[in-house]
Design a protein around this motif. Structure first.
Motif, mmCIF file in Angstrom:
data_model
loop_
_atom_site.group_PDB
_atom_site.id
_atom_site.type_symbol
_atom_site.label_atom_id
_atom_site.label_comp_id
_atom_site.label_asym_id
_atom_site.label_seq_id
_atom_site.Cartn_x
_atom_site.Cartn_y
_atom_site.Cartn_z
ATOM 1 N N ASP A 113 0.841 -1.203 0.000
ATOM 2 C CA ASP A 113 0.000 0.000 0.000
ATOM 3 C C ASP A 113 0.873 1.249 0.000
ATOM 4 O O ASP A 113 2.101 1.188 0.096
ATOM 5 C CB ASP A 113 -0.991 -0.011 1.167
ATOM 6 N N ALA A 114 0.212 2.411 -0.110
ATOM 7 C CA ALA A 114 0.942 3.670 -0.252
ATOM 8 C C ALA A 114 1.758 4.017 0.981
ATOM 9 O O ALA A 114 2.708 4.804 0.902
ATOM 10 C CB ALA A 114 -0.039 4.802 -0.566
ATOM 11 N N SER A 115 1.408 3.437 2.130
ATOM 12 C CA SER A 115 2.145 3.708 3.366
ATOM 13 C C SER A 115 3.363 2.799 3.528
ATOM 14 O O SER A 115 4.093 2.918 4.511
ATOM 15 C CB SER A 115 1.219 3.537 4.575
ATOM 16 N N GLY A 116 3.524 1.861 2.598
ATOM 17 C CA GLY A 116 4.663 0.955 2.684
ATOM 18 C C GLY A 116 4.360 -0.313 3.429
ATOM 19 O O GLY A 116 5.277 -1.080 3.742
ATOM 20 N N ASN A 117 3.096 -0.585 3.725
ATOM 21 C CA ASN A 117 2.719 -1.827 4.388
ATOM 22 C C ASN A 117 2.515 -2.923 3.352
ATOM 23 O O ASN A 117 1.916 -2.696 2.293
ATOM 24 C CB ASN A 117 1.429 -1.643 5.193
ATOM 25 N N ILE A 118 2.976 -4.110 3.674
ATOM 26 C CA ILE A 118 2.818 -5.252 2.788
ATOM 27 C C ILE A 118 1.457 -5.877 3.049
ATOM 28 O O ILE A 118 1.086 -6.151 4.187
ATOM 29 C CB ILE A 118 3.937 -6.274 3.017
ATOM 30 N N VAL A 119 0.702 -6.084 1.968
ATOM 31 C CA VAL A 119 -0.640 -6.634 2.076
ATOM 32 C C VAL A 119 -0.577 -8.129 1.811
ATOM 33 O O VAL A 119 -0.054 -8.567 0.782
ATOM 34 C CB VAL A 119 -1.593 -5.949 1.084
ATOM 35 N N GLY A 120 -1.115 -8.920 2.753
ATOM 36 C CA GLY A 120 -1.043 -10.375 2.637
ATOM 37 C C GLY A 120 -2.164 -10.935 1.801
ATOM 38 O O GLY A 120 -2.963 -10.229 1.196
ATOM 39 N N ALA A 121 -2.238 -12.262 1.782
ATOM 40 C CA ALA A 121 -3.225 -12.961 0.958
ATOM 41 C C ALA A 121 -4.645 -12.651 1.390
ATOM 42 O O ALA A 121 -5.569 -12.683 0.589
ATOM 43 C CB ALA A 121 -2.973 -14.464 1.013
#
Length: 674
Positions: free
Chosen positions: A200-208
């Motif tokens: 996401d734009a905040s740098g968080n990794i989005v999981g399955a």
């Protein structure tokens, strides 16, 4: 009786010199003299004029401190002000200090090992106005995973999460980069979007499951390895798929009827408003938008349209096969590279088609889609005599070299190979930023902004539906404290019903019954522009050059409403108004009109000489002359497909003739550093 004292000329001159030196010691005294001279100049024409002007000057002098502005007041203020501050040229530090925020493009990116990406930065002040001419520094949070140079070109080295930071003055901005293991598979546009949504734009990794995870890279790397391993096993199938919505094939550059733009050595007729390729019934017209001179290399933009939007191969036809932008058939920007025939001759093989800014297509050759290392692959080179060399692959991009020393860096952007940096031989460069395909409203090739070699920004403005509505650039006389922006061009759109049909042909890509097409192209600085009209087959059938145009935007932020204005000149073609057709739409007549001038009609015909192995295109002109363009059809000759003769005749008399001969180019392939 006292004798009178006679003053000698020498003593008088000395006195006058002393008086003059005394009087001119101070700035104020010099200005008083200037004022007296100016008043005397007003007195010379006559008493009445003197009285009026002296009273006016006195009134203006009394109002100087009150802020009354006029020519006389400006004159007096300049005379009697205590000092005059000379404007100081802005330095790089001045411009950097005016920057309050930076917007990085892309704001985040999901890539793979050994890939690369180019980041650009847009600086703005506290009022969100662009600051021109700013130099940036780029940093990587983890150089072992990601390297980045001064031009914003990043290389992905190892799986994990890294951050790219851009700085100038006291402002900085950061973009997150998720580097996945192994290599990127061939992806559809939806696959690309889903891949980019992993971050996401905040740098968080989005999981399955869709929720944000920790920014720790190790867990992501292991999960990504499993997926990449699975994709590797399926790779032979995946490589056979199409990588984007573009529908490319070799007939686009090899079949003369499909040629567009300005192909080298082909039969081309110059006209008052553009050029005609008579064999393919293509008319190209161009509208220059801006040409910024610069240090070594300048950014220039031209809107081009080719109305051969239907292309043909065997028994199939396709509409807008290489998707035009900002509408079908149009080209705006800096060109692109299209990858096609993936998997033909091996699952790592592919072909490369270079599309120039005006739509001209060059075959770069066959190469590899995959590769070890960013921009590794090649070299492959055009075979049409242009000697354009590409070092790269179809997955990551690479470097395109022109004979004049210009180098273009192509990067995988929005699931396409798009130019992101253009260099000259001295290292000056122009950068291009694109809209994010993830938003789903913009064209995959939609440009966000262009930064030229002097840091000036050309901004592309869109409406809420993703349509390009205007382009702006720096105005004249602006500074970092008081920027000036001018609107270069405005666009509005219309929906055109397209109900043309074909017989005996398979339609690979249709118009869908209607298209969204440009209605006006408007240049506010001159109140001029163009108004195209369209046929039932979705192609431009006429172009009208207009004057006295205007536009209004209400409410603010809405698309412009552009008026038709008055026609100055026009060109039209007799494309079929109904179907069905057994081939791509073609014309046999062109009509040109102009204000206070008669119509000029040009007729087209074709003949073939099987003995000489030539094809001749004859244009009958309104002055009773004919222009004959003859090309070779000898497949075993270097002249095949190229013009071998052009002749102007009046009746049976030849007024002028040129004959051309060709030999195979013996120049060895140029070697460039990668």
């Amino acid at each position: 009786m006292r004798a009178s004292k006679v003053v000698s000329p020498h003593r008088f001159a000395g006195f006058f010199k002393t008086l003059t030196a005394f009087f001119f010691r101070r700035v104020l005294q010099r200005r008083v003299v200037c004022f007296v001279v100016a008043v005397n100049l007003l007195l010379w024409p006559g008493p009445s004029l003197a009285g009026l002007n002296v009273l006016s000057l006195a009134s203006q002098a009394l109002n100087l401190l009150g802020g009354v502005h006029s020519f006389e007041a400006f004159f007096l203020k300049g005379l009697f002000s205590q000092s005059r501050i000379q404007p100081r040229r802005e330095t790089m530090a001045d411009r950097a200090s005016a920057v309050a925020s930076i917007r990085i493009s892309p704001i985040k990116f999901v890539g793979y090992e050994n890939e690369g990406a180019t980041f650009t930065a847009l600086p703005t002040d506290f009022l969100e106005r662009s600051v021109e001419g700013v130099k940036f520094t780029w940093e990587s949070s983890n150089p072992e995973k990601l390297e980045i140079d001064d031009a914003g070109r990043a290389k992905f080295l190892q799986p994990g999460l890294a951050r790219v930071t851009c700085r100038t003055g006291s402002a900085s901005a950061t973009a997150a980069v998720l580097i996945r293991p192994n290599h990127r598979p061939v992806q559809s546009d939806d696959d690309w979007r889903n891949d980019q949504k992993r971050l996401d734009a905040s740098g968080n990794i989005v999981g399955a499951l869709g929720g944000p995870q920790s920014g720790v890279a190790s867990g992501v790397a292991s999960a990504g390895s499993l997926l990449s391993s699975l994709l590797d096993k399926l790779m032979p199938t995946a490589y056979a798929q199409s990588s984007s919505t573009d529908l490319a094939y070799s007939e686009m550059w090899s079949e003369p009827r499909n040629l567009v733009g300005s192909p080298r050595d082909r039969a081309i007729e110059s006209t008052a408003m553009g050029t005609v390729l008579p064999e393919g019934s293509n008319f190209k017209w161009a509208a220059p938008i801006i040409g910024l001179g610069g240090r070594g290399i300048g950014a220039s933009l031209t809107l081009s349209h080719n109305n051969r939007v239907w292309s043909r191969r065997d028994s199939r036809v396709a509409y807008d096969a290489i998707s035009g932008w900002p509408a079908p058939g149009y080209s705006l920007g800096f060109g692109r590279i299209v990858v096609y025939d993936l998997g033909v001759g091996g699952y790592l093989a592919c072909k490369f088609l270079l599309v120039d800014p005006d739509g001209t297509r060059h075959y770069l050759g066959a190469g590899t889609y995959d590769g070890i290392g960013y921009a590794l692959g090649g070299p492959i080179e055009t075979s049409d005599g242009t000697h354009i060399v590409y070092w790269g692959n179809g997955r990551d991009g690479g470097l395109l070299h022109y004979p004049d020393g210009t180098t273009v860096n192509f990067t995988a952007i929005n699931n396409r190979l798009l130019p992101t940096t253009i260099y000259d031989s001295n290292g000056n460069y122009v950068q291009v930023a694109y809209k994010d395909l993830e938003s789903e409203i913009y064209s995959p090739v939609a440009i966000d902004y262009v930064i030229d070699t002097l840091g000036r920004k050309i901004q592309f403005v869109y409406d809420s539906t993703g349509k390009l509505v205007s382009i702006t650039a720096p105005g004249f006389g602006g500074s970092s404290q008081n920027p000036v922006t001018r609107t270069l061009v405005e666009f509005d759109y219309q929906t055109v019903t397209t109900n043309g049909t074909f017989s005996g042909l398979t339609v690979e890509r249709a118009t869908g019954g209607s298209i969204v097409a440009l209605k006006h192209v408007y240049f506010p600085a001159t109140n001029t522009g163009y108004k195209p009209a369209y046929s039932v087959y979705g192609m431009i059938s006429s172009v009208s050059a207009r004057r006295q145009m205007s536009s209004s935007t209400w409410p603010p932020g809405s698309p412009p409403s552009i008026t038709d204005g008055v026609e100055s000149a026009a060109v039209s073609f007799n494309y079929p108004a109904s179907g069905p057709l057994s081939d791509a739409p073609a014309f046999t007549q062109r009509t040109e009109t102009a204000v206070n001038g008669p119509s000029a009609v040009y007729s087209y015909s074709t003949s073939t000489d099987t003995t000489a192995q030539t094809m001749t295109f004859t244009i009958a002109r309104p002055d009773s002359t004919t222009l004959a363009l003859t090309r070779s059809t000898n497949a075993s000759s270097p002249a095949n497909g190229r013009v071998v003769q052009s002749e102007i005749k009046l009746g049976s008399s030849s007024l002028g003739k040129s004959v051309l001969a060709y030999v195979n180019d013996g120049v060895a392939r140029r070697r460039f550093s990668r």
